[in-house]
Structure formats: structure tokens, C-alpha cells
Design an enzyme around this catalytic site. Structure first.
Site, PDB file in Angstrom:
ATOM      1  N   SER A   1       0.810  -1.216   0.000  1.00 15.36           N
ATOM      2  CA  SER A   1       0.000   0.000   0.000  1.00 15.36           C
ATOM      3  C   SER A   1       0.844   1.267   0.000  1.00 15.36           C
ATOM      4  CB  SER A   1      -0.931   0.009   1.222  1.00 15.36           C
ATOM      5  OG  SER A   1      -0.179   0.056   2.420  1.00 15.36           O
TER       6      SER A   1
ATOM      7  N   LYS B   1      -6.017   5.320   7.958  1.00 21.60           N
ATOM      8  CA  LYS B   1      -4.818   6.019   7.491  1.00 21.60           C
ATOM      9  C   LYS B   1      -5.054   7.526   7.413  1.00 21.60           C
ATOM     10  CE  LYS B   1      -3.048   2.109   4.800  1.00 21.60           C
ATOM     11  NZ  LYS B   1      -2.807   1.557   3.450  1.00 21.60           N
TER      12      LYS B   1
END
Length: 815
Positions: A669, A712
Site C-alpha cells: 500500500s 490512514k
């Protein structure tokens, strides 16, 4: 020439609007004030596939069609299975009763009795009453006047026959001058004169011929006497046989009417009649044992009493009892059994032992049933993980299902370690529908590594952990919330609270277009919201209570998250939220600890030098990077070579690292952030440190969705908030992640105020435009990037490195 910066006030790619960052439920759409007005939900929303599979698996009756119910915990697997098993069981036939009885020919192999439901308990009571009556009837019969008279006749006949034989010998002896004397040592012969026995001296004084004659006569009498003695055992045997016949006749007379009454009530059960026949025969043959134990006189010495109990059958009537394993008298339909502790003994049964004078002894009455016995003819529900955790249970369970019979065996016998004789109960036929509950990983592992698994569990019911979210499904979910509140005895929720729960459900599902079906997590929120409502004395749970409950859930487990934020705030962990740096970018990752997931930024740096086209992943070199992360880094080399080195070699060496990471790095990611750092280092163009990046990238530069996007964004937002929001900070995410956004209200408020932003990109070029303020640029018809574009600068730097490498190689060859 210095590159011309784009006008950052009017970027080509605008931040996402607030409406795209969270899908909120409008409580005004609901026609109810509180959930008390809603009817409980009877179906299982979002689980139509699993419900159909469960119905099919429970309904089909062919061999091997047992069920494995798989899915995440909290999705209601057990509730669905319990509902439909009981539904099927109500219409099912009531199964047979099962019992064990004594095997009179082979006592170590108890016999099994199968009886119609409810009649096992009746037979057990009948035999118990029979035993009680036998305890009194048999001694009474042997103490009756008729028995005593007949016994005396037999004894008198034996006595008369013995006396008659002795009288004949005595009479013959008297005629021959020999007298028979009884002594403590037995019977002796002597010569008599005038009716008196002669002593040895007197006998020796007789004339020799007379002595010889008398001696011959005495030998003859001795032979006659021996012949009589030889007949005595025969007469005694005849006497004992007559007594036995008398005892049998007496016993048969005493018990005949007792057993015949039971026979009449079980004329339709041949196996019971056969057993009663054997019981009667054994009673007749062994009546003497019951007379011994009916005597009240016991030895005064305690040791003699203990030895007498140890070495005799101290419970002579126990062998006629019925050990009822399973009684379905009170069962309605087929049985449903859920065994929470599936050990070997709890599943297939066991044989218990009792201590007797320091020894362990057992018999058929100490056989105990297992869950398979209780579920025979119905349904057995087990947790697959617990089954596999118990030694030998899985293999024995498969054996039982394949053989379709329950054979009680101990672990020692299964391993061949038992050398002593123990009970070997007759196997009981098995007909059961087995349901295993487990997660998906366990199911697929069994499919892969156990060749028998798919033959025995042909039906899989796969439970969804999410359901679609639309207006109609939100109304269904509201009813589901109402049902959960009523079932838990919680206060009703108002419409605003229901809307909050639905929004939280989508956040748990990690998708704005979905709602979670892991209902245990939702139930936890409802319970805690009810607690906070009660603490403030409210009768209805409000949206404030739901929000407080969710915040408190995070607060209780967020110590580590706050610790990381403090370390960043204090500068221990280096994360910049303002300014610009070349070859440096903030990447985002998530941590999952004990079910709590939070995001935190990490500084990613890239350094470029002359090389042979390799991208060095420092994490991989020191074995701190996982295979997915290494794959993502290798993809970057493919992108660089494919886009910028089609006409010349890729003559660079790039080193990439997650700064200040002291644990493993896994996942791809961060590959878009890593690529951004590389492009910045090549172009020598700084990256805005107030913008963080998450997302993976493929060899074409396309942004790909990643997990944990909400955490996040919120993790980086918290860092920026502590450092001070400037209005230029934000997070770049892949466009394919927009549908997953369910951000907290605090983030939405700051976005609405223009103090924080979220951008969605579909290509790394768009991300670089936001990060650097430069146009990435596209190749024209001549194949060249625009002169003032970022990609032109990258390509120019790579061309310079290639030329430098060529010149260096030429110089080495010339040298």
C-alpha cells in the site's frame, strides 16, 4: 532552466467534497420515533445464500451431506443453525431409546437394546421393581414350609440310603465277627468276640487258622465298606441335583409371575423378550447366590467382612438392571445437541470405574453416553476449532461418520496400549446430521489437507460479513437493531441513534455501500450506548449515546495510538507536516492490535545514484520486508524502465527505506508513495510534506485500492491537527478507495472548513501533480514530454545517468 510551477490555488485535480468522504443515513427517512415501534426481524438479513445452504444441508438425507458452516465470528452462524435445526427437529421423528444390559454369556461385551422412544425408561423402572421384588420373593420362597418339607424329604432320602447301605455292611460284619467303629479319623474295623472288639494282643493269641479266617472276613467287610464309600459321592451328587432341581422349580415359581407381567407389556419387542428369557434362566440357575446375600448374619471381624465383599458378588441383582443411555420420553421431535466441550469421551461416551478394595472394577452399568448418543436420530452441532484442538477427536469423529455406528473406545485402546481386559460395549447404529461451525481458513485447510473431509461434509454454508446498503436495506437494518435491543433487554433507540448505528456499521464493513453482518460488534455498541443512556437517566438511547459508546471503545484501547502521536509531536519520530523535501514523502500504514486498527504516517526516503537499473529495498535487504512489500518495490523498477528507458538503459540505482521502522514491513500500500519519492529524487523537485500518500501502483502507474483507508486518513489528520492545520494538508488515496470512505465527523468538519483535504487519484501522475505542484506531462506525437513537466525532468536525469554510465564504461575500456 527552472521548472515553472503550477498554480496550486487552482489545481487540476480538486479535493473530494465532504459528501464523498462519508455516507450518512438521514434519520428523517424513518417513519418511527423509537425502535419500540418496530416489529422484531424474523429473517436473517444479508445471509440468503448461507440460509439456503443451511436449509438444504439439514433437509437432505443422503450419506455424507453433513454441514460445515463457515464465516467470520459474530455473523450469526450459530443463531441461524440453532434456528433451522430446531425448526427441522420439530417436524422430525422422535428417535429410539438406547440402553445397555448385561451379557450373560460374555460379561465383558455388554449388549445393546434399542427401544421405541419413552419405553426405555419404562423398562428400566420395570427391571428396578423386579429386582426389589426378587429381593423379597426369592428368600421368601426358600423359607416357605413347602420348600422346607421337600428339602427335608430329599435330605432324608439321602440319609436313609446312606444308613441303609451302612446297616447292610454292619449286619454282614456282625455275622462274620467283625465290628465297625466310627472314630474321629474315620471308620475302622475290628475283630469282635462275644460282641466286644479284641485288642491286638488278644487277636494275636488266637490260633493261626482262626486269625487267618477272621482276617479274610475283615478284608471282605472292608471291601464292602469301600464300595459303600464309593457310592456316597454319587448319592451326594444326586442329592445336590435334586436340590438344584428343587431350587430351580422354587425360583421359577417365585419369579414366574413377576417376569410374565413384564413379558406381557413387551410382547412387541423381540429383543426385550429375548433378554427377559436370559434373565429368567440366569435367575433360575443362580438362585443360591441370592439366598447367601439375603442372610443378615455377617462376620464379626471387619477384615472378614471386607474380604467377603471383595471376593464375592456383593451386588447379585445389579446384573439384571438396565443402563439407560438415552431416554427420549420427554423429547419433542428429533434431538438437537450442541456440545461445547467436544472431548473424545464427551462425544463417543466412556466407561467409568469404581474402587473396590484398592482395585478399579467396572461393568455395563458404568457405561456413560456421549453427545453422539444423545444426538442420534437428530442433529449435532460442534465448533470445528475445538474439535481439532482435542486429541484423537477428529479422526474418531470421521470414523464414526463413515462406519455409521458408535463404538465406545478409550484412548489407550485406540493406540494399542491397553493390555488389560476391559468392557467392549456393542456398537450402536448412528444416524445423525453433523454441523461444524468454523472460519473460512479452517474450512479451506481441511479441504486441502484432509482427503476425507469433502466426502463427509458435502455442504458448505458460507456466511457473508457484509450486506448491501440502500434505502430498503437500511430499513431492514433498523428492524434488526430493534430486534437486538429487544432480545438484549435494552432501551429503545430513537431514529437518530439508529442512523448513527447504521453509519458505524458501514465503517465496520469498511465500505460506504455496505453494512456489516458481524452483529456481535454492533451488539456491543448497543449495549454500551444503553449503559451511557442509563447513566444519564434517559429511557431512550440517543445518537449522543451511540457516538459516546463508539468513542469510548476506541479510547479504551488507544494507548499505543496516542503514544505514537506523542512521539511524532515531540519529534522522536520524524514526520513533517509542512514544507517541501526532495525524495521524501509521508507514506501511510495501519497497525492492528487486539482488534483495534489505527493508522500512522512513516517517512519514506529515496536516494538516486548511478547504477544498473536496480531499486534496492533496504527492508528486503535486511529481511524486514515481507514478500508483498518486496513485490511492490520491484514493480517500481518495471514502471521506471517501461516509461523512461525504452530507448536507453536504466542506469540508476535507487535505495528506498521506511525511516525509523524497527519491525517488519509488509504490504504494497506504500508503493505509490515510494514511487513518488523516487520521481522526486530523479527530478530534484521537492514534495509537499503536508500531503501524505497511500495506495499501491502497478507497472502502468495506475493507482490501486488498499485497505484501512479510513484509519490512514484519520491517523495523518491527527498528526496534522497536533502540529497545527494549515489548510494545505491532506491525504492522497486511490480513486477506487472513495467508496470505502466513512471518516469521522471531526475530519469532515475540518474538510468542510477547508483546513484538510482528501484527493482521489487514478494514476501516479495525478498524485505527483498534487505533491509537487508540477504538471506530470504526457508524451506528444514525437514521444517527448513537455519541457516544463515533471516527467521531462525525470527522463532528462535518467538520460544524463545513462550518458554518464556510457562514458564511464568507454573510459574503462580505453584504460
Amino acid at each position: 532552466m527552472k521548472p515553472k510551477a503550477l498554480d496550486t490555488k487552482q489545481p487540476k485535480l480538486l479535493p473530494l467534497p465532504v459528501e464523498a468522504l462519508k455516507r450518512s443515513t438521514n434519520p428523517r427517512r424513518f417513519s418511527f420515533s423509537t425502535t419500540a415501534e418496530l416489529e422484531p426481524l424474523t429473517e436473517f438479513p444479508g445471509q440468503s445464500r448461507a440460509v439456503d445452504s443451511v436449509r438444504f444441508g439439514l433437509g437432505i438425507r443422503h450419506e455424507g451431506y453433513n454441514l460445515f458452516v463457515l464465516g467470520p465470528s459474530g455473523t450469526g452462524k450459530r443463531a441461524v443453525v440453532r434456528h433451522f435445526t430446531h425448526e427441522q427437529a420439530q417436524s422430525g421423528a422422535k428417535p429410539s431409546d438406547w440402553a445397555y444390559v448385561h451379557n450373560f454369556s460374555e460379561p465383558h461385551k455388554p449388549k445393546m437394546l434399542r427401544l421405541p422412544p419413552g419405553r426405555g425408561g419404562a423398562l428400566k423402572q420395570e427391571m428396578e421393581r423386579l429386582i426389589e421384588e426378587l429381593r423379597a420373593a426369592i428368600p421368601a420362597a426358600f423359607e416357605s414350609e413347602d420348600y422346607r418339607t421337600r428339602r427335608q424329604v430329599i435330605d432324608q432320602q439321602y440319609k436313609e440310603k446312606q444308613e441303609e447301605a451302612f446297616d447292610k455292611v454292619s449286619q454282614r460284619a456282625a455275622e462274620k465277627g467283625v465290628v465297625i467303629m466310627r472314630t474321629p479319623l474315620g471308620v475302622g474295623l475290628a475283630i469282635a468276640k462275644d460282641g466286644q472288639p479284641l485288642s491286638s494282643e488278644e487277636f494275636q493269641q488266637l490260633p493261626p487258622k482262626e486269625r487267618e479266617h477272621l482276617q479274610a472276613e475283615m478284608d471282605t467287610i472292608h471291601q464292602l465298606l469301600e464300595a459303600v464309600f464309593r457310592q456316597v459321592p454319587k448319592w451326594e451328587s444326586e442329592q445336590r441335583q435334586k436340590i438344584r432341581d428343587l431350587n430351580r422349580e422354587t425360583t421359577r415359581f417365585a419369579i414366574g409371575h413377576l417376569i410374565s407381567g413384564i413379558r406381557e407389556r413387551y410382547q412387541d419387542l423381540s429383543n426385550v423378550l429375548e433378554h427377559l428369557e436370559v434373565v429368567e434362566q440366569d435367575l433360575v440357575e443362580n438362585a443360591g447366590r441370592f439366598l447367601v446375600h439375603s442372610q443378615t448374619e455377617q462376620p464379626e471381624n471387619p477384615l472378614e467382612q471386607a474380604l467377603g465383599r471383595a471376593f464375592s458378588d456383593s451386588r447379585p441383582f445389579d446384573r439384571y438392571q438396565v443402563n439407560l443411555l438415552v431416554d427420549h420420553a420427554a423429547t419433542q421431535g428429533a434431538p438437537v445437541v450442541e456440545e461445547e466441550y467436544p472431548t473424545l469421551q464427551n462425544l463417543i461416551g466412556r466407561v467409568e470405574y469404581r474402587a473396590q478394595l484398592g482395585n478399579l472394577v467396572t461393568d455395563f452399568s458404568l457405561i456413560r453416553p456421549g453427545a453422539l448418543h444423545r444426538a442420534n436420530g437428530g442433529y449435532l452441532v460442534l465448533d470445528a476449532r475445538r474439535v481439532l484442538q482435542q486429541p484423537y477427536v477428529w479422526e474418531e469423529l470421521k470414523r464414526v461418520l463413515s462406519a455409521k455406528e458408535i463404538q465406545i473406545r478409550g484412548v489407550g485402546e485406540m493406540l494399542g496400549l491397553t493390555s488389560t481386559t476391559t468392557l467392549q460395549p456393542e456398537a450402536i447404529p448412528l444416524q445423525v446430521k453433523l454441523v461444524l461451525l468454523g472460519n473460512r481458513l479452517l474450512y479451506y485447510l481441511l479441504c486441502e489437507f484432509d482427503p476425507d473431509f469433502r466426502e463427509l461434509f458435502k455442504v458448505a454454508a458460507d456466511f457473508e460479513d457484509r450486506m448491501d446498503r440502500d434505502e430498503s436495506s437500511e430499513l431492514v437494518y433498523a428492524r434488526l437493531i430493534a430486534s437486538m435491543a429487544q432480545r438484549e433487554g435494552l432501551k429503545p433507540l430513537d431514529a437518530e441513534a439508529v442512523a448513527k448505528v447504521i453509519d458505524h456499521s458501514s465503517r465496520l464493513a469498511k465500505d460506504a455501500g455496505k453494512m456489516t453482518t458481524q452483529l456481535e460488534s454492533v451488539a456491543d455498541v448497543l449495549r454500551e450506548a444503553d449503559y451511557w443512556a442509563a447513566s444519564e437517566g434517559r429511557d431512550v438511547t440517543s445518537a449522543k449515546d451511540v457516538e459516546h459508546a463508539t468513542c469510548q471503545q476506541v479510547y479504551r484501547v488507544s494507548r499505543l495510538f496516542e503514544h505514537v502521536q506523542e512521539e511524532i509531536e515531540h519529534g522522536t519520530l520524524l514526520v513533517d507536516t509542512s514544507g517541501s523535501k526532495v525524495g521524501q514523502v509521508n507514506g501511510l500504514s495501519v497497525m492492528d492490535l487486539g482488534g483495534f486498527t489505527f493508522g500512522h504516517p512513516s517517512r519514506i526516503t529515496a536516494r538516486v545514484r548511478l547504477g544498473e537499473g536496480e531499486v534496492v529495498d533496504i527492508e528486503r535487504e535486511v529481511e524486514m520486508g515481507g514478500p508483498l512489500h518486496s513485490k511492490g518495490v520491484l514493480i517500481l523498477a518495471g514502471y521506471l524502465g517501461g516509461r523512461f528507458a525504452r530507448e536507453r538503459p536504466l542506469s540508476l540505482s535507487v535505495s528506498l527505506v521506511f525511516e525509523q521502522t524497527y519491525a517488519g514491513v509488509e504490504g504494497d500500500s506504500a508503493s505509490m508513495a515510494e514511487l513518488a519519492a523516487i520521481l522526486s529524487a530523479l527530478a530534484k523537485v521537492p514534495i509537499k510534506q503536508g500531503v501524505a500518500v497511500t495506495g499501491s501502483v502497478n507497472q502502468l502507474g495506475e493507482a490501486q485500492a488498499v485497505g484501512g483507508v479510513n484509519e490512514k486518513i484519520e491517523g495523518f489528520f491527527e498528526v496534522c491537527k497536533r502540529a497545527g492545520l494549515t489548510g494545505e494538508q491532506g491525504v492522497i488515496i486511490p480513486a477506487t478507495n472513495v467508496r470505502h470512505l466513512m471518516l469521522k465527523d471531526e475530519v469532515l468538519d475540518r474538510v468542510r472548513e477547508g483546513k484538510f483535504h482528501v484527493w482521489a487519484v487514478s494514476h501516479v501522475d495525478q498524485a505527483m501533480g498534487i505533491l509537487t505542484g508540477l504538471e506530470a506531462g504526457e508524451r506528444d506525437q514525437a514521444g517527448r514530454f513537455p519541457a516544463e513537466s515533471l516527467n521531462h525532468l525525470v527522463e532528462a536525469e535518467l538520460a544524463l545517468l545513462a550518458e554518464t554510465a556510457r562514458s564511464f564504461l568507454s573510459e574503462r575500456r580505453e584504460a
